[in-house]
Design a protein around this motif. Structure first.
Motif, PDB file in Angstrom:
ATOM      1  N   ILE B  45       0.815  -1.521   0.456  1.00 16.22           N
ATOM      2  CA  ILE B  45      -0.224  -0.146  -0.491  1.00 16.22           C
ATOM      3  C   ILE B  45       0.717   0.961   0.374  1.00 16.22           C
ATOM      4  O   ILE B  45       0.026   2.717  -0.210  1.00 16.22           O
ATOM      5  CB  ILE B  45      -0.530  -0.013   1.013  1.00 16.22           C
ATOM      6  CG1 ILE B  45      -2.069   0.582   0.454  1.00 16.22           C
ATOM      7  CG2 ILE B  45      -0.558   0.522   2.462  1.00 16.22           C
ATOM      8  CD1 ILE B  45      -3.129   0.584   2.433  1.00 16.22           C
ATOM      9  N   ALA B  95       6.153  -8.008   9.586  1.00 11.28           N
ATOM     10  CA  ALA B  95       5.128  -6.286  10.591  1.00 11.28           C
ATOM     11  C   ALA B  95       4.447  -6.369   9.274  1.00 11.28           C
ATOM     12  O   ALA B  95       4.130  -7.154   7.967  1.00 11.28           O
ATOM     13  CB  ALA B  95       6.349  -5.557  10.198  1.00 11.28           C
ATOM     14  N   ASP B  96       3.362  -5.990   9.853  1.00  7.52           N
ATOM     15  CA  ASP B  96       2.033  -5.951   9.307  1.00  7.52           C
ATOM     16  C   ASP B  96       2.097  -4.987   7.874  1.00  7.52           C
ATOM     17  O   ASP B  96       2.694  -3.845   7.550  1.00  7.52           O
ATOM     18  CB  ASP B  96       0.653  -5.169   9.716  1.00  7.52           C
ATOM     19  CG  ASP B  96      -0.321  -5.214   9.535  1.00  7.52           C
ATOM     20  OD1 ASP B  96      -1.016  -6.041   9.793  1.00  7.52           O
ATOM     21  OD2 ASP B  96      -0.687  -4.625   8.032  1.00  7.52           O
ATOM     22  N   VAL B  98       0.015  -3.864   5.339  1.00  5.65           N
ATOM     23  CA  VAL B  98      -0.513  -2.122   5.850  1.00  5.65           C
ATOM     24  C   VAL B  98       0.341  -1.185   5.967  1.00  5.65           C
ATOM     25  O   VAL B  98       0.270   0.447   6.111  1.00  5.65           O
ATOM     26  CB  VAL B  98      -2.157  -1.951   5.869  1.00  5.65           C
ATOM     27  CG1 VAL B  98      -2.321  -1.117   6.545  1.00  5.65           C
ATOM     28  CG2 VAL B  98      -3.096  -3.061   4.673  1.00  5.65           C
ATOM     29  N   VAL B  99       0.704  -1.936   7.433  1.00  6.82           N
ATOM     30  CA  VAL B  99       1.068  -0.684   8.547  1.00  6.82           C
ATOM     31  C   VAL B  99       2.495  -0.254   7.734  1.00  6.82           C
ATOM     32  O   VAL B  99       3.154   0.958   7.888  1.00  6.82           O
ATOM     33  CB  VAL B  99       1.561  -1.483   9.887  1.00  6.82           C
ATOM     34  CG1 VAL B  99       2.603  -0.273  10.768  1.00  6.82           C
ATOM     35  CG2 VAL B  99       0.152  -1.343  10.424  1.00  6.82           C
ATOM     36  N   VAL B 100       2.997  -1.514   7.593  1.00  5.32           N
ATOM     37  CA  VAL B 100       5.263  -0.711   6.658  1.00  5.32           C
ATOM     38  C   VAL B 100       4.296   0.062   5.181  1.00  5.32           C
ATOM     39  O   VAL B 100       4.899   1.279   5.302  1.00  5.32           O
ATOM     40  CB  VAL B 100       5.216  -2.058   6.182  1.00  5.32           C
ATOM     41  CG1 VAL B 100       6.801  -1.773   5.600  1.00  5.32           C
ATOM     42  CG2 VAL B 100       5.716  -2.709   7.436  1.00  5.32           C
ATOM     43  N   MET B 102       1.558   2.239   4.936  1.00  6.41           N
ATOM     44  CA  MET B 102       1.540   3.038   5.505  1.00  6.41           C
ATOM     45  C   MET B 102       2.522   4.410   5.211  1.00  6.41           C
ATOM     46  O   MET B 102       2.667   5.369   5.926  1.00  6.41           O
ATOM     47  CB  MET B 102       0.470   3.425   6.737  1.00  6.41           C
ATOM     48  CG  MET B 102      -0.787   3.125   5.931  1.00  6.41           C
ATOM     49  SD  MET B 102      -1.811   3.308   4.510  1.00  6.41           S
ATOM     50  CE  MET B 102      -1.547   5.571   4.809  1.00  6.41           C
ATOM     51  N   ALA B 103       3.633   3.823   6.500  1.00  8.21           N
ATOM     52  CA  ALA B 103       4.987   4.097   6.452  1.00  8.21           C
ATOM     53  C   ALA B 103       5.785   4.278   5.585  1.00  8.21           C
ATOM     54  O   ALA B 103       6.290   5.580   5.769  1.00  8.21           O
ATOM     55  CB  ALA B 103       5.389   3.344   8.071  1.00  8.21           C
TER      56      ALA B 103
END
Lengths: 353, 315
Positions: B45, B95-96, B98-100, B102-103
């Motif tokens: 993402i 790690a997730d 989506v989270v990475v 967005m980061a």
């Protein structure tokens, strides 16, 4: 609650600050001067502190929004759009309904923001239930639609006469969130954000629906087996998550801007994801993480002025914090002493969900 | 219809197709890259941030090395490194995704803004850099309609015309494609027949980000000839939507990108006809509304690779 859930975010923050310092150094600037001014700007005096808390306010709302959905196994990337719609609905009620006393008008404007943002979140839930659409994609699409919708509204239908600037008429005083102290921008919205954190805690850990949400989020199959109506839960959770983000928009409009502008949010919705993640989706953690990010924003300005380090370093630090917290698996290989701070009430309970 | 108005209609529609191709191309490149990634079960993402960094890398490369093709190579290299980092975090560090992702978007925005200011200063006029210019292909560009629409583009566009059928061929007609898809559908089964799941995901992640970075460089070197802060403006997210809309196939993605490109090309053309439609902002929502309609069963239920979103943990 154990030691690890405190240590990992702290290590992540420190690592991110170190890498940030290296970047500052590489760009030929002074990291010590930069960070000193960052700290002074954020916590150096009463103005700095109140500015930090003001900046933290929308992040608490959007952080709670992401955390709530995440606990139920949903990824709400749409807090940004929900925040815009919340702001829009608050202006529609706060600037265009005349003659109400504050005791009615202000709650009405806040409620409108909550319901508007909630509706925007509900759309994503509806698309998921009816068509199986992935909420990550739909919420992002809804963000853009909301941002352009607000641009359209303030440059056409609700433009302030005579229509020279793309902005709405001002919110009436009876619908403005009062300031908490003279000479600061800290407004009642901060208190509201703390109340919402408390309500989030009560909903998630002390109500039946919250329990169901956690079961489904933890293991959807177990939820289905236990007879939990997942579709109904998706509607509810996406509405509440959207509503929280919507309140974030209401707070900005009714508390600070007092008008609706195009692009009034510098990405509070997206930052909320980082806040929730750093706060491990807990109410206290989310509030603390929001205050940290608020401090970075608030102090970043002084850092930019004095040390000439661009404010955008703050985004880099935030991104690094998120990545490090998310890769806790790497840290897990490092053995920490096992210390349990779990509170025991009466008989010993197993690890709660 | 008289001959004059017919010929001007043809000219206008040829221009429209030409600008549609230009607006679609960054989305198409990024989305084509995402196919590789998503076929192996990894959703990036953060492609928006990757595009942004590719856009700056391209400009920096062209500025420092003095040649636009070297700029593209620098963007490709930057994309490869980003893909490596992304896959390290989502596969090795578990790690997730989506989270990475967005980061990565945050990182892309912050880093490119900082580096752009460090390199080119704050308030100077954009520096002159070597960039792509439209090249008329002899003979073909003289064709009515098709000439203007398809044969007066930049070299980078022509290159993309060639690469995309190639990708389609790779994903569906070769062994490599089979390996990619098996890793995305059933990693454990792929593992038991001797496929190194993690290595495949690393390679796909790198190729994917290379495409994303070139998509960004297309913006800064072919559409424009400089970098502006946050110049991708959500195209990465549209590329993600195009992959779902196009059901993870290169041909479908091509259709989706052309459709979204047409949406923005149309809204730009209508903005110039201000007398007809004053609310151009509403038109800008068109690609996003189309995507939502597409997701809402307009193109049938979109079902992605089965193992999407999870790191592969060998037992």
């Amino acid at each position: 609650m154990n030691l690890r859930s405190v240590v990992i975010p702290l290590v992540a923050i420190i690592l991110a600050l170190i890498i940030g310092a290296l970047i500052i150094k590489l760009l030929g600037m002074d990291p010590v001067l930069a960070y000193t001014n960052l700290a002074i700007g954020a916590f150096g005096n009463i103005y700095g502190i109140s500015n930090t808390l003001t900046q933290a306010t929308p992040l608490i709302f959007t952080g709670l929004s992401f955390a709530l959905a995440r606990r139920a196994g949903l990824l709400n990337i749409g807090a940004e759009g929900q925040l815009y719609i919340g702001g829009l609905c608050s202006v529609l009620t706060g600037a265009f309904i005349h003659g109400l006393p504050m005791i009615i008008h202000l709650p009405l404007a806040l409620l409108a923001g909550f319901v508007g943002g909630g509706f925007w979140g509900w759309i994503a839930g509806w698309l998921k239930v009816k068509f199986g659409s992935n909420e990550i994609i739909t919420t992002v699409m809804l963000n853009y639609i909301a941002i352009y919708l607000v641009s359209y509204m303030v440059s056409g239908p609700i433009i302030e006469p005579p229509g020279d600037l793309p902005q709405s008429p001002p919110v009436l005083p009876s619908a403005q969130l009062p300031y908490l102290g003279s000479g600061t921008q800290l407004h009642l919205g901060f208190v509201l954000a703390l109340i919402m954190a408390g309500l989030y805690c009560i909903f998630m850990w002390h109500t039946r629906k919250g329990y169901e949400a956690r079961v489904v989020g933890f293991n959807p199959d177990a939820g289905a087996y236990a007879g939990i109506n997942r579709n109904q839960l998706i509607y509810l959770i996406m509405f509440l998550a959207g509503g929280l983000a919507g309140l974030g928009g209401s707070g900005e409009i009714l508390g600070i801007q007092h008008r609706l502008y195009q692009n009034f949010s510098p990405g509070y919705g997206y930052d909320g994801i980082a806040v929730a993640l750093l706060g491990l989706n807990t109410p206290i953690g989310t509030v603390l993480a929001a205050i940290l990010f608020g401090a970075l924003r608030s102090g970043g300005n002084l850092m930019q002025v004095v040390a000439k380090v661009p404010l955008d370093l703050v985004y880099v630090i935030e991104a690094l914090v998120i990545i490090f917290v998310a890769s806790e698996y790497l840290f897990r290989r490092v053995k920490l002493p096992k210390l349990n701070f779990r509170f025991r009430r009466g008989i010993e309970r197993s690890e709660p969900l | 219809m008289s001959v004059v108005s017919l010929s001007s209609f043809i000219a206008a529609s040829a221009n429209f197709v030409n600008s549609d191709i230009q607006t679609a191309m960054p989305i198409l490149l990024a989305a084509t890259g995402l196919i590789f990634n998503e076929r192996t079960g990894v959703v990036n993402i953060g492609v928006e941030g990757v595009m942004l960094m590719g856009a700056l890398a391209g400009v920096a490369g062209s500025f420092l090395l003095g040649n636009v093709w070297l700029g593209v190579l620098v963007a490709i290299a930057a994309g490869g490194i980003l893909g490596l980092i992304f896959t390290f975090f989502v596969e090795t560090a578990r790690a997730d995704q989506v989270v990475v992702g967005m980061a990565f978007n945050l990182l892309g925005l912050g880093l490119t803004t900082m580096l752009n200011r460090a390199m080119f200063g704050l308030n100077t006029t954009p520096p002159r850099i070597d960039s792509f210019h439209p090249v008329s292909i002899p003979f073909l560009s003289k064709l009515p309609f098709f000439g203007t629409a398809f044969f007066t583009h930049t070299y980078l566009t022509y290159l993309a015309f060639l690469v995309i059928p190639l990708v389609s061929f790779i994903v569906f007609k070769t062994n490599i494609g089979l390996v990619l898809r098996s890793v995305g559908e059933h990693p454990r089964a792929a593992d038991t027949v001797g496929i190194n799941v993690v290595r495949v995901r690393y390679l796909a992640g790198m190729v994917s980000c290379m495409f994303g970075a070139v998509g960004g460089a297309y913006l800064s070197l072919s559409q424009l000839n400089f970098f502006t802060e946050n110049m991708t403006a959500g195209r990465g997210f549209i590329a993600l939507a195009a992959v779902v809309f196009g059901k993870w196939s290169p041909a479908g993605v091509l259709g989706a990108a052309i459709l979204f490109g047409a949406g923005s090309a149309l809204s730009y053309q209508l903005q110039t006809l201000n007398s007809y439609i004053s609310s151009s902002q509403l038109l800008l929502t068109l690609p996003y509304v189309l995507t939502l309609l597409g997701l809402a069963g307009f193109v049938g239920k979109a079902v992605g690779p089965a193992a999407s979103g999870k790191p592969y943990i060998k037992e």
